[in-house]
Design an enzyme around this catalytic site. Structure first.
Site, PDB file in Angstrom:
ATOM      1  N   PRO A   2       0.847  -1.201   0.000  1.00 59.72           N
ATOM      2  CA  PRO A   2       0.000   0.000   0.000  1.00 59.72           C
ATOM      3  C   PRO A   2       0.880   1.246   0.000  1.00 59.72           C
ATOM      4  O   PRO A   2       2.016   1.219   0.457  1.00 59.72           O
ATOM      5  CB  PRO A   2      -0.774  -0.103   1.318  1.00 59.72           C
ATOM      6  CG  PRO A   2      -0.486  -1.443   1.867  1.00 59.72           C
ATOM      7  CD  PRO A   2       0.761  -1.957   1.222  1.00 59.72           C
ATOM      8  N   GLU A   3       0.336   2.312  -0.505  1.00 57.04           N
ATOM      9  CA  GLU A   3       1.096   3.558  -0.537  1.00 57.04           C
ATOM     10  C   GLU A   3       1.246   4.122   0.868  1.00 57.04           C
ATOM     11  O   GLU A   3       0.297   4.131   1.649  1.00 57.04           O
ATOM     12  CB  GLU A   3       0.376   4.571  -1.416  1.00 57.04           C
ATOM     13  CG  GLU A   3       1.305   5.632  -1.930  1.00 57.04           C
ATOM     14  CD  GLU A   3       0.713   6.348  -3.137  1.00 57.04           C
ATOM     15  OE1 GLU A   3       0.686   7.569  -3.103  1.00 57.04           O
ATOM     16  OE2 GLU A   3       0.259   5.662  -4.077  1.00 57.04           O
TER      17      GLU A   3
END
Length: 274
Positions: A2-3
DNA sequence: AGGGAAACCCGAACGC
DNA sequence: TGCGTTCGGGTTTCCC
């Protein structure tokens, strides 16, 4: 993966139910920068670097005031004391003016231990339980019962406030939370633990849980330039409110010293027995 | 066993 | 303006 946000400041105490940092587990440690050697309680900086590089972060959790970062082989323990925090950002960012230790990963991130007062410490241990097993129960653990708490109080003969601050008796309470919990329970900090009535133990048990949950909900307190968190300080009942009215009875809050610690009480609500 | 004191830190906030 | 002193946070260690 995930960012990740630009910079994530990892809370001083990991919040219940949010004890994970998206993406960090799975990353491999590639480099370590030690800016202040004494940050490492164990082992020495050189051995620390040699041992940790190549290990993969597998899990992050909290126990008492320790942030526990489990690796593929060893476990890292971070104790921020009062002025530290753990920051996550890109490897090329400067994450603070007082970063004492930075751990870089193969994904281009760094975990930085910012610690202005240099009181915080870090351990790298094969078996973290050599440290963690000395801690008392977690006050928010469902296993922690009033019955257990009352029994443990009565079998000691100590002033209640220093006992609450004793991490081997109960884990995670600091000066703010002890003062707030004792005021909620209307117990004087000098009261001997073995003299507490069962109803007082119940009120204290509930008070401890209530004040911790509120602190977590408000993301902690911000009480000076180095102790930055959420806004719990705006809801203190007694802590650092010397001279201001007690929320229960309007008596001015008094400041006394108990076990060398600044202590805030309402002398009307919190009466010493005898 | 329990409690007091000192040590570890350093920037802010004070007093002069 | 500058300089010196005090303070506080969590924990360990030493001493009574």
């Amino acid at each position: 993966m995930p960012e990740l946000p630009e910079v994530e400041i990892i809370a001083r105490s990991l919040q219940e139910g949010t004890n994970e940092f998206p993406g960090l587990p799975g990353q491999m440690i590639t480099e370590v920068e030690v800016f202040w050697g004494r940050t490492l309680e164990h082992p020495s900086p050189r051995r620390f670097k040699k041992r940790i590089v190549g290990q993969v972060i597998t899990n992050i959790r909290r126990r008492g005031k320790f942030i526990v970062i489990e690796l593929s082989v060893d476990t890292m323990l971070f104790h921020p004391r009062m002025s530290g925090d753990l920051r996550l950002g890109r490897s090329d960012q400067e994450l603070g003016k007082h970063v004492r230790l930075a751990i870089h990963t193969d994904a281009g991130y760094q975990l930085a231990f910012n610690n202005p007062r240099k009181f915080g410490r870090v351990w790298l241990l094969e078996n973290p339980n050599t440290v963690l097993d000395k801690l008392g129960p977690e006050p928010l653990d469902p296993e922690f019962s009033l019955e257990t708490f009352y029994k443990s109080l009565v079998q000691r003969k100590r002033q209640i406030k220093p006992l609450l601050l004793d991490q081997g008796f109960i884990a995670g309470l600091g000066n703010i939370y002890a003062d707030e919990a004792l005021h909620l329970a209307k117990i004087h900090p000098f009261t001997r633990s073995n003299n507490l009535l069962e109803v007082q133990a119940r009120d204290l048990f509930n008070g401890i849980q209530a004040v911790l949950l509120e602190g977590i909900r408000r993301n902690g307190a911000s009480i000076d330039w180095v102790y930055q968190g959420g806004d719990f300080q705006n809801y203190f009942r007694v802590y650092q409110r010397t001279g201001e009215p007690c929320p229960e009875c309007n008596t001015p809050i008094a400041r006394i010293v108990v076990g060398q610690r600044g202590t805030h009480i309402c002398s009307t609500c919190q009466i010493l027995p005898g």
